[in-house]
Design a protein around this motif. Sequence first.
Motif, PDB file in Angstrom:
ATOM      1  N   UNK A   1       0.840  -1.204   0.000  1.00  0.00           N
ATOM      2  CA  UNK A   1       0.000   0.000   0.000  1.00  0.00           C
ATOM      3  C   UNK A   1       0.873   1.251   0.000  1.00  0.00           C
ATOM      4  N   UNK A   2       1.856   1.301   0.897  1.00  0.00           N
ATOM      5  CA  UNK A   2       2.714   2.483   0.999  1.00  0.00           C
ATOM      6  C   UNK A   2       3.472   2.706  -0.306  1.00  0.00           C
TER       7      UNK A   2
ATOM      8  N   UNK B   1       0.253   9.436  -1.440  1.00  0.00           N
ATOM      9  CA  UNK B   1       0.704   9.382  -0.052  1.00  0.00           C
ATOM     10  C   UNK B   1       2.053  10.085   0.003  1.00  0.00           C
ATOM     11  N   UNK B   2       2.177  11.046   0.899  1.00  0.00           N
ATOM     12  CA  UNK B   2       3.465  11.714   1.032  1.00  0.00           C
ATOM     13  C   UNK B   2       4.499  10.695   1.488  1.00  0.00           C
ATOM     14  N   UNK B   3       5.637  10.726   0.852  1.00  0.00           N
ATOM     15  CA  UNK B   3       6.701   9.782   1.159  1.00  0.00           C
ATOM     16  C   UNK B   3       7.195  10.026   2.573  1.00  0.00           C
ATOM     17  N   UNK B   4       7.223   8.971   3.410  1.00  0.00           N
ATOM     18  CA  UNK B   4       7.693   9.144   4.791  1.00  0.00           C
ATOM     19  C   UNK B   4       9.098   9.733   4.862  1.00  0.00           C
ATOM     20  N   UNK B   5       9.922   9.506   3.842  1.00  0.00           N
ATOM     21  CA  UNK B   5      11.289  10.033   3.841  1.00  0.00           C
ATOM     22  C   UNK B   5      11.314  11.546   3.761  1.00  0.00           C
TER      23      UNK B   5
ATOM     24  N   UNK C   1      -0.244   5.690   9.606  1.00  0.00           N
ATOM     25  CA  UNK C   1      -0.800   7.026   9.770  1.00  0.00           C
ATOM     26  C   UNK C   1      -0.070   7.861   8.738  1.00  0.00           C
ATOM     27  N   UNK C   2      -0.783   8.407   7.790  1.00  0.00           N
ATOM     28  CA  UNK C   2      -0.113   9.119   6.720  1.00  0.00           C
ATOM     29  C   UNK C   2      -0.835  10.377   6.299  1.00  0.00           C
ATOM     30  N   UNK C   3      -0.259  11.022   5.320  1.00  0.00           N
ATOM     31  CA  UNK C   3      -0.849  12.227   4.739  1.00  0.00           C
ATOM     32  C   UNK C   3      -1.168  11.916   3.286  1.00  0.00           C
TER      33      UNK C   3
END
Length: 194
Positions: free
Chosen positions: A25-26, A35-39, A91-93
């Motif tokens: 999914x990510x 989805x904004x990249x967690x990095x 939990x994401x944006x």
Amino acid sequence: HDADFIVTHPNISILGASERVIKSIVSGMVENGTLLDPKEKIGFHMSSIGRMRSKDGNYTNCDHINRLKKNIHKTSYGYDNLAQDSFDRIFGVYKTIEGKMRRIDIIVAPYIERPFAILGWTGSALLNRNMRQYCKDRGLFLCNHCLLTIPPNYGDKPKLVPYETHPDSRAVKSEEDIFTLLGLPYMHPKDRNV
């Protein structure tokens, strides 16, 4: 405000499939720009992975269920300290087509826990509190994972309802089944924010 999504499938069990689902999914959402990249460290992003395991594939012997059973008598408040769940989640944006940012929670639930996850995450908060109090008054503990008996004696072990209390009975497959199990009339989600 955020949006909550519960992801499940009959092949998502307690044997670690949720990790592959979350990673898929990510990576898919980051790749398509939703989805904004967690990095990038923009917004709030967290993923909790690998908290739900079973060494032998037996639902009644899952690590997270055993933690619930073990901790049910931890304090004088009993069930009160067990409100958190152990679902793997993101939990994401989320970035909309229009470029607006929205917080999202993606919860990956084992299929067997789907009805409890849906009830807990759908709410309302007031309904959840009332149902948990109703259960407590009857010697039960209701959470986003399961329904457990609360033994009156410290040494006794809690049991999963109905899997350990009535092993020959029908499995819980829907929110309606939870209401029925508790002897309550079913309340549709649209009627829960009263």
